[in-house]
Write a protein that holds these residues in place. Structure first.
Motif, mmCIF file in Angstrom:
data_model
loop_
_atom_site.group_PDB
_atom_site.id
_atom_site.type_symbol
_atom_site.label_atom_id
_atom_site.label_comp_id
_atom_site.label_asym_id
_atom_site.label_seq_id
_atom_site.Cartn_x
_atom_site.Cartn_y
_atom_site.Cartn_z
ATOM 1 N N VAL A 1 0.837 -1.207 0.000
ATOM 2 C CA VAL A 1 0.000 0.000 0.000
ATOM 3 C C VAL A 1 0.870 1.256 0.000
ATOM 4 O O VAL A 1 0.591 2.218 -0.723
ATOM 5 N N LYS A 2 1.941 1.252 0.782
ATOM 6 C CA LYS A 2 2.829 2.419 0.817
ATOM 7 C C LYS A 2 3.469 2.662 -0.542
ATOM 8 O O LYS A 2 3.629 3.817 -0.967
ATOM 9 N N ALA A 3 3.856 1.592 -1.237
ATOM 10 C CA ALA A 3 4.449 1.731 -2.568
ATOM 11 C C ALA A 3 3.433 2.298 -3.558
ATOM 12 O O ALA A 3 3.754 3.173 -4.384
ATOM 13 N N ASP B 1 6.394 8.250 9.324
ATOM 14 C CA ASP B 1 7.386 8.930 8.484
ATOM 15 C C ASP B 1 7.547 8.303 7.108
ATOM 16 O O ASP B 1 7.827 9.001 6.123
ATOM 17 N N ASP B 2 7.402 6.968 7.017
ATOM 18 C CA ASP B 2 7.678 6.307 5.737
ATOM 19 C C ASP B 2 6.459 6.212 4.829
ATOM 20 O O ASP B 2 6.468 5.488 3.834
ATOM 21 N N VAL B 3 5.385 6.941 5.155
ATOM 22 C CA VAL B 3 4.203 6.979 4.290
ATOM 23 C C VAL B 3 4.281 8.238 3.432
ATOM 24 O O VAL B 3 4.307 9.363 3.955
ATOM 25 N N ASP B 4 4.340 8.059 2.110
ATOM 26 C CA ASP B 4 4.467 9.187 1.177
ATOM 27 C C ASP B 4 3.371 9.114 0.123
ATOM 28 O O ASP B 4 2.785 8.059 -0.128
ATOM 29 N N PHE B 5 3.134 10.271 -0.496
ATOM 30 C CA PHE B 5 2.154 10.366 -1.579
ATOM 31 C C PHE B 5 2.807 11.032 -2.779
ATOM 32 O O PHE B 5 3.647 11.926 -2.623
ATOM 33 N N GLY C 1 -7.237 5.141 6.282
ATOM 34 C CA GLY C 1 -6.502 4.495 7.355
ATOM 35 C C GLY C 1 -6.657 5.176 8.689
ATOM 36 O O GLY C 1 -7.523 6.046 8.870
ATOM 37 N N THR C 2 -5.812 4.753 9.617
ATOM 38 C CA THR C 2 -5.787 5.314 10.972
ATOM 39 C C THR C 2 -4.534 6.182 11.095
ATOM 40 O O THR C 2 -4.003 6.660 10.088
ATOM 41 N N GLN C 3 -4.027 6.340 12.323
ATOM 42 C CA GLN C 3 -2.826 7.146 12.506
ATOM 43 C C GLN C 3 -1.599 6.527 11.841
ATOM 44 O O GLN C 3 -0.555 7.180 11.751
ATOM 45 N N ALA C 4 -1.728 5.300 11.343
ATOM 46 C CA ALA C 4 -0.640 4.696 10.564
ATOM 47 C C ALA C 4 -0.308 5.555 9.347
ATOM 48 O O ALA C 4 0.815 5.505 8.824
ATOM 49 N N LEU C 5 -1.259 6.370 8.912
ATOM 50 C CA LEU C 5 -1.058 7.225 7.738
ATOM 51 C C LEU C 5 -0.007 8.304 7.964
ATOM 52 O O LEU C 5 0.580 8.819 7.005
ATOM 53 N N ILE C 6 0.216 8.705 9.227
ATOM 54 C CA ILE C 6 1.131 9.823 9.473
ATOM 55 C C ILE C 6 2.532 9.356 9.871
ATOM 56 O O ILE C 6 3.356 10.166 10.289
ATOM 57 N N LYS D 1 1.931 15.668 4.314
ATOM 58 C CA LYS D 1 2.227 14.626 3.339
ATOM 59 C C LYS D 1 2.091 15.144 1.906
ATOM 60 O O LYS D 1 2.466 14.454 0.962
ATOM 61 N N GLY D 2 1.526 16.335 1.725
ATOM 62 C CA GLY D 2 1.362 16.893 0.385
ATOM 63 C C GLY D 2 2.588 17.673 -0.048
ATOM 64 O O GLY D 2 3.392 18.113 0.770
#
Length: 692
Positions: A367-369, A388-392, A381-386, A417-418
Motif C-alpha cells: 500500500v505504501k508503494a 514517516d515512511d508513508v508518502d504520496f 486508514g488510521t494514525q498509521a497514515l502519518i 504529506k502533500g
C-alpha cells in the motif's frame, strides 16, 4: 515548628502550597489546575451571598444568612428510617434566640465543635419545628471566645468553584487566599491598547477582584475581563491559523460537471439538498489556491461520507490523491467499503486502499508503494497514515473523520504529506448549534448537514423507570431471538461509591449471569486491549449483546443492531444520548432506544422525554445548551475556557469585536513576534482546542 514559605514562582506546583499536598494536587489537576498560575486564573463560577452576621429573630425562611452564637447542644445521631448519620446542634445568638442546625452525613462535626464553643454558621434558612428556624449543612467556623473577632472564612460573599470528589469551595478559597500575594507577577495576555479600547482592568486586578470581590460589580468586572481574554486567545489562534493556511498555496481543483454526473449516477441513491449544498461549497473552495479548510457538521447518518467521496472524485480528476484518516481501525475499514462502493465502479482508474497497523508487513509495504508511486488515488486508514515512511505522489485532499479525536500535531502531520498544502475537509457526527460551531471552529468554514437521507428507520425512544426494567430486558431478548443485536451503554468502567451508576464490568457480569446466560455477550471499554477484536466480532454478528462504556467509539455501522439500551441515562447530555441512538435504526428493522434511569425524578424524566419527541440532533443540541449551559455542554475544562467565556460565545457582537482585535494585532505584528506571551499562549491553545 516548621515555617511554611509561599513558593516564589507562579509555575510552581499547587502541591507546594500549605495544606494542599499530593492528594489534593491530583484532585485539582482534574479541574485543569496544576500550577499556582492555574489556580489564580481559575475564578469562581458564582457566589453565595450570606451577608454580615444577623440575629436569629431577623431571619426569614428561604434567605441566605450568617449567624454567630454559642453551641447550646451538639450530638451525632442516626435517623430512624433511612439510618442516615448526621450531627444535630442548637446554637443560641447574643439575644438568646436559638436556631437548630443539622449536618447530614457529617458525623465528624460533633468532634470539631463542642458545647459552649463560639461559632459562625452560614447557610439557607428553613422553617423548622415548633416555630424554630433551622439550617441544613451550613458552612461553619469555630471562633475565638473574644466577641470582637468576626468570622474570617464564612459569611459575606462565599465563592463557588467547580469541584471534584474530595474538594470543597472553602478549601480552594483558602488555597487561593494564600497564593494571592503572587498575583502581581501575572503577565497580561491582552495588549495594553486592547485593554484601553475596551476599558478592561489588568489581569492581576481581575484575579484579586474575581476571587475576593467587595461587591457584585467587582466580580462582574473581573469576569468580563477574563472572558474577553479567553475569547481573545481563541480568536488569536484562529487568526494565526487562517493566516498560516492562506500563506501556503494548494493545487486548485477545476470543477468538472462530467465528474459529478458520473459520481451521482454510480451512487444508487439521490443526494439530499444538504449533501448537494455541502458538496458545492467544497467544490468552490477547492477551485482556489487558498487551501480549503472546511468542517462538515452533521448528524449521524446525514451522509457526510458521500460528500467526502464526491470531493475525492473531483480531486482524482485533477490528478491529485486523497487521504482519509479515521480514529479507529473499525471506522477505517467501514470507510474503505463505502468509498469503494461510491467510487470504484464509476471511476475504474480510481483505486482505494487501506493502511492500518494490524496489516501484515508485506501488505503495508504494498500500500505504501502504491501511495508513493501514485498508483492508488485514495488511501483510507488510521494514525498509521502519518508515519514517516508513508508518502504520496501528489496529495491534494486530506479528510479527517471525527476530527476532534485527533490533536493539532496529528492533523498537521497528515497535511504535511502533500507537496503543497492539501485541501482539508473535517467531519464531525456531533451536531453543534451553529453559533457554537462558528465560535469553536472559527478558523474553518462550516457546512451544516441538517437533513437526513430518506429511508432511515425512525428509532422509537422510551424512558424506562427502575420498576419497569424487566420490559427492557424482554425487548432485548425478543430482538436477539429475532436475529438482531443490541448495545448496552453504561456510564462507568468500575463500581464507584461516589456515583450510584452501573459500571460496564458489573453490568456485563450481571447480564451474563442473571439475565442473558444463554446469549453471547461482549464487553468493551477504554482500558480493554482487545477493543478492535471485540468490535469486529460484534460487526460480524458473533456477539449478540455488546456492553460498552460511553468513552468507547461505537460509531460503526451495524445495520443488524436494533436496540440501544442506556443505563443511567440521566447522567448523559441530550446530544450524547442522541449520538448513541444513532447507532441503531440503520437497517430495515424497527429499532428502539431505551433510556433507563435510576433516579426518576421530575427533572430527569422531563429532560429525557425530550428525546422521545425530538429526533433532530441540532434541535436537541440547542435544548442541551439551554438546559445545561454552554460550558457544561462542551466541557469548560476540556477547552480551557471559563464559564463566562463559554456563555459569551452566544454573543455575536462580542465575538465580532474580539475577532477584529485579534486580527488587528496580528496584522500589525505578524506571528505575534512582539507579543511573546500571546504567541506562546496561542501555541498552547492550538493543542488544547479541537481545531484543525
Amino acid at each position: 515548628m516548621a515555617i511554611l514559605v509561599l513558593p516564589r514562582t507562579l509555575d510552581a506546583s499547587v502541591s507546594k502550597l500549605a495544606d494542599v499536598g499530593p492528594t489534593n494536587a491530583r484532585r485539582l489537576e482534574k479541574l485543569g489546575i496544576k500550577t499556582i498560575r492555574d489556580l489564580l486564573l481559575t475564578l469562581p463560577f458564582g457566589w453565595d451571598s450570606y451577608g454580615a452576621p444577623a440575629m436569629v429573630s431577623s431571619l426569614e425562611p428561604g434567605a441566605q444568612a450568617t449567624v454567630v452564637g454559642r453551641v447550646k447542644s451538639i450530638a451525632p445521631k442516626i435517623t430512624r428510617h433511612k439510618r442516615m448519620k448526621l450531627t444535630e446542634a442548637v446554637i443560641v445568638d447574643d439575644e438568646g434566640a436559638a436556631i437548630r442546625v443539622a449536618w447530614f452525613n457529617q458525623p465528624f462535626v460533633a468532634k470539631q465543635l463542642h458545647k459552649g464553643d463560639r461559632v459562625a454558621i452560614a447557610g439557607t434558612v428553613k422553617r423548622g419545628y415548633i416555630g424554630m428556624v433551622e439550617m441544613q449543612n451550613p458552612h461553619h467556623e469555630r471562633l475565638d471566645d473574644n466577641e470582637e473577632v468576626k468570622p474570617a472564612r464564612i459569611g459575606g460573599m462565599m465563592p463557588r468553584y467547580h469541584l471534584v470528589d474530595g474538594l470543597s469551595s472553602r478549601k480552594i478559597a483558602r488555597w487561593v487566599e494564600s497564593a494571592l500575594p503572587l498575583a502581581g507577577q501575572l503577565e497580561d495576555l491582552l495588549p495594553e491598547e486592547v485593554r484601553e479600547r475596551h476599558r478592561l482592568i489588568g489581569v492581576a486586578e481581575a484575579v484579586r477582584r474575581g476571587h475576593k470581590p467587595d461587591t457584585d460589580a467587582d466580580f462582574r468586572e473581573a469576569s468580563k475581563r477574563m472572558a474577553f481574554a479567553d475569547l481573545f486567545e481563541l480568536q488569536a489562534a484562529f487568526a494565526l491559523m487562517r493566516a498560516n493556511i492562506a500563506a501556503e498555496p494548494a493545487s486548485p481543483v477545476e470543477y468538472r460537471q462530467e465528474v459529478i454526473d458520473a459520481f451521482k449516477k454510480g451512487l444508487g441513491f439521490e443526494l439530499t439538498n444538504a449533501q448537494r449544498r455541502a458538496t458545492w461549497e467544497a467544490f468552490q473552495d477547492m477551485e482556489r489556491t487558498i487551501p480549503m479548510n472546511r468542517l462538515l457538521n452533521g448528524d449521524v447518518g446525514s451522509g457526510k461520507t458521500a460528500v467526502a467521496a464526491a470531493c475525492a472524485a473531483m480531486a482524482h480528476a485533477a490528478g491529485l490523491q486523497t487521504v482519509v484518516m479515521a480514529p479507529t481501525e473499525i471506522l477505517a475499514r467501514q470507510h474503505l467499503h463505502r468509498f469503494r462502493a461510491y467510487l470504484e465502479d464509476s471511476f475504474p482508474d480510481l483505486k482505494v486502499e487501506l493502511l492500518v497497523s494490524s496489516q501484515g508487513a508485506a501488505e503495508r509495504r504494498r500500500v505504501k508503494a502504491a501511495s508513493a508511486s501514485g498508483h492508488c488515488a485514495l488511501v483510507v486508514g488510521t494514525q498509521a497514515l502519518i508515519e514517516d515512511d508513508v508518502d504520496f505522489a501528489n496529495l491534494g485532499l486530506a479528510v479527517v473523520d471525527e476530527q476532534h479525536r485527533f490533536g493539532t500535531r496529528q492533523r498537521e502531520l497528515l497535511r504535511g504529506k502533500g507537496l503543497g498544502r492539501p485541501h482539508f475537509l473535517a467531519m464531525t457526527a456531533t451536531p453543534i448549534p451553529r453559533s457554537l460551531a462558528l465560535a469553536l471552529y472559527g478558523e474553518m468554514t462550516l457546512s451544516v448537514m441538517d437533513e437526513m437521507p430518506p429511508g432511515r428507520t425512525p428509532v422509537e425512544t422510551e424512558v424506562i423507570a427502575p420498576d419497569n426494567r424487566e420490559r427492557a430486558n424482554e425487548l432485548v431478548r425478543a430482538e436477539v431471538m429475532a436475529g438482531h443485536q443490541a448495545f448496552v451503554i453504561c456510564p462507568l468502567i468500575e463500581e464507584s461509591e461516589a456515583l450510584a451508576a452501573r459500571s460496564a464490568t458489573a453490568e456485563y457480569e450481571r447480564l451474563k449471569r442473571d439475565v442473558f446466560p444463554d446469549l453471547e455477550l461482549g464487553l468493551i471499554h477504554g482500558r480493554l486491549k482487545e477493543k478492535e477484536e471485540v468490535m469486529q466480532r460484534f460487526v460480524a454478528g458473533q456477539i449478540k449483546v455488546l456492553v460498552a462504556t460511553a468513552v468507547v467509539e461505537v460509531g460503526v455501522d451495524v445495520p443488524n443492531a436494533s436496540v440501544m439500551m442506556i443505563e443511567g441515562a440521566e447522567r448523559f447530555g441530550l446530544a450524547q444520548l442522541h449520538q448513541f441512538r444513532g447507532r441503531v435504526g440503520r437497517g430495515a428493522a424497527k429499532s428502539w432506544c431505551l433510556l433507563l434511569t435510576d433516579d426518576p425524578n421530575e427533572y430527569n424524566i422531563s429532560r429525557l422525554s425530550l428525546l422521545t419527541r425530538i429526533r433532530d440532533g441540532f434541535k436537541l443540541a440547542e435544548e442541551d445548551m439551554r438546559i445545561r449551559g454552554m460550558g457544561e455542554l462542551m466541557g469548560p475544562r476540556q477547552h480551557g475556557m471559563s464559564d463566562v467565556a463559554m456563555a459569551s460565545l452566544q454573543q455575536p457582537e462580542l465575538l465580532s469585536e474580539v475577532r477584529q482585535e485579534a486580527e488587528r494585532i496580528l496584522e500589525s505584528d505578524p506571528g505575534f513576534e512582539r507579543h511573546a506571551l500571546l504567541k506562546a499562549t496561542v501555541a498552547r491553545r492550538l493543542e488544547l482546542t479541537s481545531i484543525s
